[in-house]
Motif scaffolding. Structure first.
Motif, mmCIF file in Angstrom:
data_model
loop_
_atom_site.group_PDB
_atom_site.id
_atom_site.type_symbol
_atom_site.label_atom_id
_atom_site.label_comp_id
_atom_site.label_asym_id
_atom_site.label_seq_id
_atom_site.Cartn_x
_atom_site.Cartn_y
_atom_site.Cartn_z
ATOM 1 N N VAL A 19 0.853 -1.186 0.000
ATOM 2 C CA VAL A 19 0.000 0.000 0.000
ATOM 3 C C VAL A 19 0.886 1.231 0.000
ATOM 4 O O VAL A 19 1.926 1.259 0.639
ATOM 5 N N GLY A 20 0.444 2.246 -0.703
ATOM 6 C CA GLY A 20 1.174 3.509 -0.723
ATOM 7 C C GLY A 20 1.651 3.819 -2.121
ATOM 8 O O GLY A 20 1.798 2.936 -2.953
ATOM 9 N N GLY A 21 1.872 5.064 -2.359
ATOM 10 C CA GLY A 21 2.335 5.500 -3.660
ATOM 11 C C GLY A 21 3.492 6.457 -3.524
ATOM 12 O O GLY A 21 3.771 6.996 -2.455
ATOM 13 N N LEU A 22 4.160 6.670 -4.622
ATOM 14 C CA LEU A 22 5.317 7.551 -4.668
ATOM 15 C C LEU A 22 4.940 8.793 -5.465
ATOM 16 O O LEU A 22 4.440 8.698 -6.585
ATOM 17 N N ILE A 31 -1.614 7.600 3.550
ATOM 18 C CA ILE A 31 -2.768 6.712 3.500
ATOM 19 C C ILE A 31 -3.777 7.282 4.483
ATOM 20 O O ILE A 31 -3.470 7.478 5.660
ATOM 21 N N HIS A 32 -4.985 7.547 4.008
ATOM 22 C CA HIS A 32 -5.957 8.231 4.845
ATOM 23 C C HIS A 32 -6.825 7.289 5.674
ATOM 24 O O HIS A 32 -7.312 7.672 6.722
ATOM 25 N N VAL A 49 0.695 -7.047 4.995
ATOM 26 C CA VAL A 49 0.463 -5.743 4.381
ATOM 27 C C VAL A 49 1.692 -4.881 4.618
ATOM 28 O O VAL A 49 2.162 -4.751 5.744
ATOM 29 N N LEU A 50 2.222 -4.318 3.540
ATOM 30 C CA LEU A 50 3.324 -3.357 3.620
ATOM 31 C C LEU A 50 2.739 -1.971 3.422
ATOM 32 O O LEU A 50 2.055 -1.728 2.430
ATOM 33 N N MET A 51 2.989 -1.076 4.374
ATOM 34 C CA MET A 51 2.482 0.283 4.230
ATOM 35 C C MET A 51 3.476 1.281 4.795
ATOM 36 O O MET A 51 4.330 0.907 5.608
ATOM 37 N N PRO A 52 3.373 2.536 4.367
ATOM 38 C CA PRO A 52 4.300 3.557 4.853
ATOM 39 C C PRO A 52 4.199 3.718 6.368
ATOM 40 O O PRO A 52 3.130 3.586 6.954
#
Length: 88
Positions: A19-22, A31-32, A49-52
């Motif tokens: 999850v997340g974008g660059l 991520i809201h 799950v990988l997230m910032p």
């Protein structure tokens, strides 16, 4: 992730959701609704799950039931996310 793993001939972990974008400037997007993202990932069969790391504080309210069904790993940059996403 998929293209990078193909280039180095390494597989990504099974059951993984990243999850997340660059942004164009190189920073990670926020991520809201991290809890909703994790719940949806589990519903679709993910177990990792990988997230910032910026979403970490949002997960304080993640239910105990959901927390036992999924592992959440955090990353601070795209390189770190990729290293955590490839199989050992």
């Amino acid at each position: 992730m998929a293209m990078c793993s193909t280039l180095i001939n390494r597989s990504l972990r099974g059951g993984l959701v990243v999850v997340g974008g660059l942004n164009l400037g190189g920073s990670l997007e926020l991520i809201h609704n991290a809890i909703d993202v994790v719940e949806l990932a589990v519903e679709k069969g993910a177990n990792l799950v990988l997230m910032p790391v910026t979403a970490r504080k949002q997960l304080v309210d993640l239910s105990d039931e959901m927390a036992t069904k999924v592992n959440v790993l955090f990353y601070s940059d795209v390189r770190e996310a990729f290293v955590k996403a490839i199989t050992d």
